[in-house]
Design an enzyme around this catalytic site. Structure first.
Site, PDB file in Angstrom:
ATOM      1  N   CYS A 296       0.852 -12.565 -11.660  1.00 37.30           N
ATOM      2  CA  CYS A 296       1.159 -11.146 -11.752  1.00 37.30           C
ATOM      3  C   CYS A 296      -0.069 -10.315 -11.404  1.00 37.30           C
ATOM      4  O   CYS A 296      -1.188 -10.794 -11.471  1.00 37.30           O
ATOM      5  CB  CYS A 296       1.573 -10.790 -13.163  1.00 37.30           C
TER       6      CYS A 296
ATOM      7  N   ARG B 138       0.101 -11.659  -3.658  1.00 33.08           N
ATOM      8  CA  ARG B 138       0.200 -12.695  -4.690  1.00 33.08           C
ATOM      9  C   ARG B 138       1.633 -13.152  -4.915  1.00 33.08           C
ATOM     10  O   ARG B 138       1.868 -14.176  -5.547  1.00 33.08           O
ATOM     11  CB  ARG B 138      -0.272 -12.127  -6.030  1.00 33.08           C
TER      12      ARG B 138
ATOM     13  N   TRP C 132       5.473 -11.873 -11.936  1.00 34.67           N
ATOM     14  CA  TRP C 132       5.938 -13.173 -11.407  1.00 34.67           C
ATOM     15  C   TRP C 132       6.447 -13.895 -12.642  1.00 34.67           C
ATOM     16  O   TRP C 132       5.672 -14.237 -13.538  1.00 34.67           O
ATOM     17  CB  TRP C 132       4.755 -13.879 -10.744  1.00 34.67           C
TER      18      TRP C 132
ATOM     19  N   ASN D 104      -0.911 -10.219 -17.970  1.00 37.47           N
ATOM     20  CA  ASN D 104      -0.866 -11.437 -17.157  1.00 37.47           C
ATOM     21  C   ASN D 104      -1.279 -12.582 -18.056  1.00 37.47           C
ATOM     22  O   ASN D 104      -2.221 -12.426 -18.823  1.00 37.47           O
ATOM     23  CB  ASN D 104      -1.899 -11.391 -16.022  1.00 37.47           C
ATOM     24  N   GLY D 105      -0.636 -13.711 -17.922  1.00 30.33           N
ATOM     25  CA  GLY D 105      -1.007 -14.865 -18.734  1.00 30.33           C
ATOM     26  C   GLY D 105       0.191 -15.322 -19.557  1.00 30.33           C
ATOM     27  O   GLY D 105       1.332 -14.951 -19.272  1.00 30.33           O
TER      28      GLY D 105
ATOM     29  N   GLU E  69      -0.826 -38.189   0.383  1.00 24.01           N
ATOM     30  CA  GLU E  69      -0.978 -36.736   0.341  1.00 24.01           C
ATOM     31  C   GLU E  69      -2.202 -36.294   1.143  1.00 24.01           C
ATOM     32  O   GLU E  69      -2.170 -35.269   1.829  1.00 24.01           O
ATOM     33  CB  GLU E  69      -1.053 -36.275  -1.125  1.00 24.01           C
TER      34      GLU E  69
ATOM     35  N   LYS F 218      -2.168 -33.678   4.275  1.00 18.51           N
ATOM     36  CA  LYS F 218      -2.989 -32.453   4.326  1.00 18.51           C
ATOM     37  C   LYS F 218      -3.735 -32.362   5.646  1.00 18.51           C
ATOM     38  O   LYS F 218      -3.740 -31.330   6.299  1.00 18.51           O
ATOM     39  CB  LYS F 218      -4.024 -32.421   3.200  1.00 18.51           C
TER      40      LYS F 218
ATOM     41  N   GLU G 260      -1.308 -31.773   8.682  1.00 20.72           N
ATOM     42  CA  GLU G 260      -0.601 -30.509   8.822  1.00 20.72           C
ATOM     43  C   GLU G 260      -1.508 -29.340   9.159  1.00 20.72           C
ATOM     44  O   GLU G 260      -1.086 -28.431   9.851  1.00 20.72           O
ATOM     45  CB  GLU G 260       0.304 -30.200   7.609  1.00 20.72           C
TER      46      GLU G 260
ATOM     47  N   HIS H 200      -1.999 -56.398   8.440  1.00 17.71           N
ATOM     48  CA  HIS H 200      -0.686 -56.725   9.009  1.00 17.71           C
ATOM     49  C   HIS H 200      -0.342 -55.803  10.176  1.00 17.71           C
ATOM     50  O   HIS H 200       0.833 -55.638  10.509  1.00 17.71           O
ATOM     51  CB  HIS H 200       0.381 -56.639   7.919  1.00 17.71           C
TER      52      HIS H 200
ATOM     53  N   LYS I 255       6.506 -22.523   4.822  1.00 15.31           N
ATOM     54  CA  LYS I 255       6.213 -22.720   3.408  1.00 15.31           C
ATOM     55  C   LYS I 255       7.449 -23.177   2.654  1.00 15.31           C
ATOM     56  O   LYS I 255       7.395 -24.030   1.796  1.00 15.31           O
ATOM     57  CB  LYS I 255       5.681 -21.395   2.831  1.00 15.31           C
TER      58      LYS I 255
HETATM   59  C1  G6P Z   1       7.261 -27.624   3.167  1.00 15.27           C
HETATM   60  C2  G6P Z   1       5.881 -27.138   2.778  1.00 15.27           C
HETATM   61  C3  G6P Z   1       5.184 -28.188   1.915  1.00 15.27           C
HETATM   62  C4  G6P Z   1       6.038 -28.539   0.718  1.00 15.27           C
HETATM   63  C5  G6P Z   1       7.453 -28.939   1.134  1.00 15.27           C
HETATM   64  C6  G6P Z   1       8.384 -29.016  -0.064  1.00 15.27           C
HETATM   65  O1  G6P Z   1       7.127 -28.708   4.026  1.00 15.27           O
HETATM   66  O2  G6P Z   1       5.102 -26.871   3.914  1.00 15.27           O
HETATM   67  O3  G6P Z   1       3.927 -27.690   1.479  1.00 15.27           O
HETATM   68  O4  G6P Z   1       5.445 -29.587   0.018  1.00 15.27           O
HETATM   69  O5  G6P Z   1       8.017 -27.984   2.015  1.00 15.27           O
HETATM   70  O6  G6P Z   1       8.523 -27.731  -0.570  1.00 15.27           O
HETATM   71  P1  G6P Z   1       8.915 -27.424  -2.061  1.00 15.27           P
HETATM   72  O7  G6P Z   1       8.945 -25.922  -2.156  1.00 15.27           O
HETATM   73  O8  G6P Z   1      10.263 -28.037  -2.285  1.00 15.27           O
HETATM   74  O9  G6P Z   1       7.878 -28.029  -2.948  1.00 15.27           O
END
Ligand code: G6P
Length: 611
Positions: free
Chosen positions: A2, A27, A74, A100-101, A485, A489, A492, A508, A606
């Protein structure tokens, strides 16, 4: 999270506070509101949705005032709607609070306040504060807002940045903070407050950053800062020389970097209020009865992208802890599978946005089998949060960078709590592992700070990685989950080809790809497989691949590693949370060197709400 703004001075306070609030729109928020003191007394105006809706709503008000506080919300407690938007008022409508919090003990405070005759008009934790302040003012012989706010805050556990107005003292506002940021902007015969420096930069570059435990009386003449006991404290003024774009990102060049730096705080917030004084996990608000939990005989973890990887970590953790079969699935595969599911299967859907189309389809499939569905989700009013039988909200706040970083840490934290909670109820045989993990949880944010501080080392390492023809991330067990992961990262945001492999599988096939120019990052954080990892990395060096090793502090440094990154030592099951942070930083710095648009990588979104 927030946003808070406030203004006190010669300009029209309401429109100035609202304009400053717009600087915090990045935000993310779901509603907005403002409180001000007019000749008719304290007034509040709120609206669901965008700040423009608030501006239209306020048009009909006589919003003349020299003091105003404003807020973008939020949702964390209570769905997004006007009644839950800030500011919140006391019964008499003379006190207005923006916050906020999270107030951890709000349920108990609310119950006590209700018993004493207060009536509530929202589902929020924040409203308890307005009523507590009202009581303190009513009980004082010489009511004074600063004392009342201080005394009210002494009754509260949790995190807060608050700003308060009271009709009884119309020329001031009172602000306070604990674990949530708040700053005071010092202008020329005007004072501003905000949760973020960005919001005051148009008016002043002279800023006081409040510290935890500070409570300040803000008048047009300046700010008087005390601790909660009323002792005066002095805070230095900061002269801000950021440019406007950097300011929005808290001084960082990209949202992704800002969000990596927010990781420790995110974990602290997700843990907040979740451990009882006896050290057990409190997830009673999940709404799953003891009978339903006792009947669970299988767990399915489902997600996409980074959320799926959080599930890969959790699968191992759950299995170790609850000693029952646990599966993990990519949602887009699961939705077209022919699953074995019944009412005794717990299906955990993991999603930052709560709107990912494939994850939602998997949820609906699970529901059609009467399985118990639980959403681990960051957005409280999202489809997943609404449609699942139970929900566990991660407290990452809005994540803007497309590549998920802090939300992943929040997911791992929430899943750790969930695994412990289930184990406490049904797996006494793993009690010693449970208490080892529980004991370590409170130190996690501090260890994460140490991992974030590896940024300069990762920046230096990125110079080599950015020139690589390809990168392998190798690990075993939990480290393999982290490797997945880490590779995602790097791919992407830097567009470098990266692959994760279980270290024992290299021989293998993929070992054939290792040649000069290839970087191999060995994740060696697990006690039981440390020596095996060293042998696997030797196989790489023998083929002239460049080796980077990540090891816990105090472990033997692999002699063939060109670079070794040392991480804080913690229980193996929690290492994935620490290990990913330097690897997120590595991806960031590699992408920076390669000139990539970090916050919005090509071809990616996103929130993926289509198939
Ligand atoms: C997209 C985003 C990723 C995310 C994935 C799942 O590929 O770029 O960063 O991990 O969707 O999204 P979600 O909102 O379900 O965690």
């Amino acid at each position: 999270m927030c946003g808070i703004t406030g203004y006190l001075g010669t300009l029209p306070a309401v429109s100035t506070a609202i304009n400053n609030l717009k600087r915090l729109e990045y935000r993310g928020y779901d509603s907005a509101g403002v409180a001000f003191i007019s000749p008719q007394g304290l007034r509040v105006c709120r609206a669901e949705g965008r700040i423009v809706n608030l501006e239209s709503a306020i048009k009909n008000e006589q919003a003349q005032s020299s003091v105003a506080i404003a807020h973008t919300r939020w949702a964390t407690h209570g769905v997004p709607c006007e009644a839950n938007s800030h500011p919140h008022r006391d019964c008499a409508g003379n006190v207005a609070v923006v916050h906020n919090g999270i107030i951890e003990n709000y349920a108990q405070l609310r119950q006590e306040l209700t018993a004493r005759g207060h009536s509530f008009s929202s589902d929020t934790d924040t409203e308890t504060l307005a009523h507590l302040i009202e009581e303190q003012l009513a009980n004082a012989t010489q009511p004074d807002l600063v004392t009342a706010v201080r005394d009210a805050l002494k009754l509260v556990h949790g995190s807060y940045a608050v700003a308060v107005l009271w009709a009884g003292m119309p020329d001031c506002m009172v602000v306070a903070r604990h674990d949530s940021p708040l700053i005071i902007g010092v202008g020329d015969s005007e004072m501003l407050i905000a949760s973020d420096i960005t919001a005051v930069m148009k008016y002043t570059r002279d800023v006081i950053v409040l510290e935890d435990g500070d409570c300040a009386l803000v008048t047009r003449e300046g700010a008087t800062i005390c601790n909660l006991n009323g002792d005066r404290v002095n805070r230095n003024h900061l002269s801000v020389d950021w440019d406007d774009t950097a300011a929005e990102k808290g001084g960082h060049a990209h949202f992704m970097l800002k969000e990596i730096y927010e990781g420790p705080r995110t974990v602290r917030e997700t843990l907040r209020g979740r451990l009882t004084p006896e050290g057990l996990v409190n997830l009673n608000d999940l709404g799953l009865s003891a009978e339903r939990i006792a009947a669970i005989n299988r767990v399915c973890l489902i997600g996409c992208g980074t959320a799926y990887h959080a599930g890969v970590v959790a699968r191992r953790f759950f299995e170790q802890l609850i000693r029952q079969p646990v599966e993990v699935h990519v949602a887009s595969e699961y939705r077209y599978s022919d699953p074995i599911l019944d009412e005794n299967t717990l299906v955990v859907l993991i999603s930052q946005s709560g709107e990912t189309a494939d994850t939602m389809a998997a949820l609906r499939l699970a529901r059609s089998y009467n399985a118990i569905t639980l959403g681990v989700v960051n957005v409280i009013g999202s489809s997943l949060a609404r449609e699942a039988d139970a929900r566990l909200i991660t407290q990452a706040g809005p994540e803007i960078g497309v590549a998920s970083t802090k939300a992943y840490l929040a997911q791992l934290t929430a899943l750790t709590l969930l695994g412990l909670y289930l184990a406490e109820q049904r797996a006494p045989e793993t009690a010693s592992l449970q208490s080892e993990v529980r004991r370590a949880l409170s130190s996690l944010p501090e260890w994460l700070e140490q991992c974030v501080a590896l940024a300069p080392q990762m920046d230096a390492l990125s110079a080599v990685v950015a020139e690589s023809s390809g990168v392998f991330f190798l690990g075993r067990g939990y480290d393999y989950a982290t490797a997945l992961e880490a590779a995602l990262k790097l791919k992407e945001i830097s567009y470098l080809h990266a692959e994760a492999y279980p270290a024992g599988e290299m021989k293998h096939g993929p070992l054939a790809l290792v040649e000069p120019g290839v970087t191999v990052v060995g994740l060696c954080t697990q006690r039981t497989t440390f020596d095996k990892m060293l042998s696997n990395l030797k196989e790489v060096s023998a083929r002239s691949g460049a080796v980077v090793a990540l090891i816990p502090n105090g472990q033997q440094v692999p002699e063939n590693a060109e670079v070794t990154i040392e991480l804080p030592k913690c229980p193996d099951a929690l290492m994935p949370m620490l290990t990913i942070v330097p690897l997120q930083l590595l991806a960031y710095y590699v992408a920076l060197r390669r000139g990539c648009p970090i916050d919005q990588p090509r071809n990616l979104a996103k929130s993926v709400t289509v198939e």
